[in-house]
Write an enzyme that holds these catalytic residues in place. Sequence first.
Site, mmCIF file in Angstrom:
data_model
loop_
_atom_site.group_PDB
_atom_site.id
_atom_site.type_symbol
_atom_site.label_atom_id
_atom_site.label_comp_id
_atom_site.label_asym_id
_atom_site.label_seq_id
_atom_site.Cartn_x
_atom_site.Cartn_y
_atom_site.Cartn_z
ATOM 1 N N ASP A 259 0.823 -1.200 0.000
ATOM 2 C CA ASP A 259 0.000 0.000 0.000
ATOM 3 C C ASP A 259 0.861 1.256 0.000
ATOM 4 O O ASP A 259 1.337 1.694 1.043
ATOM 5 C CB ASP A 259 -0.894 -0.023 1.244
ATOM 6 C CG ASP A 259 -2.148 0.791 1.060
ATOM 7 O OD1 ASP A 259 -2.173 1.622 0.150
ATOM 8 O OD2 ASP A 259 -3.101 0.588 1.830
ATOM 9 N N HIS A 349 -8.583 -0.939 -9.311
ATOM 10 C CA HIS A 349 -8.311 0.201 -8.436
ATOM 11 C C HIS A 349 -7.096 0.997 -8.917
ATOM 12 O O HIS A 349 -7.117 2.232 -8.942
ATOM 13 C CB HIS A 349 -8.087 -0.294 -7.008
ATOM 14 C CG HIS A 349 -7.847 0.810 -6.028
ATOM 15 N ND1 HIS A 349 -8.820 1.695 -5.651
ATOM 16 C CD2 HIS A 349 -6.722 1.189 -5.361
ATOM 17 C CE1 HIS A 349 -8.329 2.566 -4.784
ATOM 18 N NE2 HIS A 349 -7.052 2.280 -4.600
#
Length: 444
Positions: A259, A349
């Site tokens: 992330d 995404h």
Amino acid sequence: MTDTPRTEPEPASATAASRKTPTRRQFLHGAGVLGAAGAVAAGTSACANETATNPTAGEKNSGDSTWPGQGTQESGEAGEAFLADSRVEFDGEHQAGIATPEQAFIKLIAFDLKSNRESRDDATRLMRLWTDDARRMCSGLAGLADLEKENLASTANLTITVGFGRNFLDKLGLGAKAPAWLGDLPEYNRDELSVAWSGGDLCLQICGDDRFTVSHAARFMTKAARSYADVTWIQDGFLHARGSVATGETPRNLFGQLDGTGNPPVEEFDDLVWISDGPEWLRGGSAMVVRRVAMLLDEWDILDRPSREVVTGRALDNGAPLTGENEFDEPDLDARDEYGLPVIDPNSHMARAKSAPDNQGERIFRRPFNYDMPPGPDSRGSSNAGQIFICFQQDPLRQFDPIQKRLDEADRLNEWIVHIGSAVFAIPHGTAEGEYWGQDLLED
């Protein structure tokens, strides 16, 4: 909805094409587990910053740029002393806690001014008090009124960052000095915002590598504000414990994703993060967006690994785009597989969040943390977990909002996330010794 068969991960030596194409085709044309929806990003994060005052800080390579990462974790007595004495400089051109290498823990606290304390004099007293206490604690000293100074035996890279909400300036009669972007974000179709996690006149972001230190600093700062402000909400978050991952490695979120791969390097902060024009009190500061994102982990558990990679557009094992082999490879959004399908789903995404090559000024710096709430289940399942998505930029309406709108229109990840909190804060520039937060705003 039926369970998707569980599959074991393939060896790391498998090529990008062999581990993805057939399953993607079956996934896109078969079970129909995913639905295109619109919502906001569950954000990706990483860290870049002024290096903390620890001599072993490493560097992480992101494309052609490097940025300071966490220092090497030592073991035994040497390691314990190292962490206890690790410090991040409090004073400087910019507030610490933005470009600082990510710490293991965060306490994010929003406050509203008491109705009888909405004067500039009261705000000045609070900022003087808070700044002095924060400077002392981040330097390894207890606050002046701290009766439990032993609780601050370890600084552990403690940082304390303050932010001002639009209501703070309005209540003090300083609304004319607020930037145009300071206020509520535009409404997004899939938001389910709760007052319990939104807004606030003031915000303290308290981060560190020792949860005990973070807890004590947060309690002391909150106690110091009791005469001036009430707590609106508190959010606790975490990343990997210091030393549990390799130096400079991108952290993972609770979906298992690396992330923060796409974060801009620190060399670009002058163009993207630090504010250089507008009110003097903001020059050298930044704009902070906070979004509380619930992750529907019980429903995410239905997906197998290849399906999860289709959703995100990246490999789970090393974060590489589905058209590449390594985490920082540039994705090829035009690539097609043997069936003529896009290798990276246009609604993944990563594809929806990525800025166009001719609009790189739209990027943001992500610094999120995970949360996992103790009483446990919410109404959606057995988990009550997610992400405290935090990002910094010069102007959220110019940088954050366009990204969110793309994700709101169509992002496969929307099936498993819900945005339940939102706030925007102006981060004043840093301080010199003897100065207090927002001094040139409050004394102007």
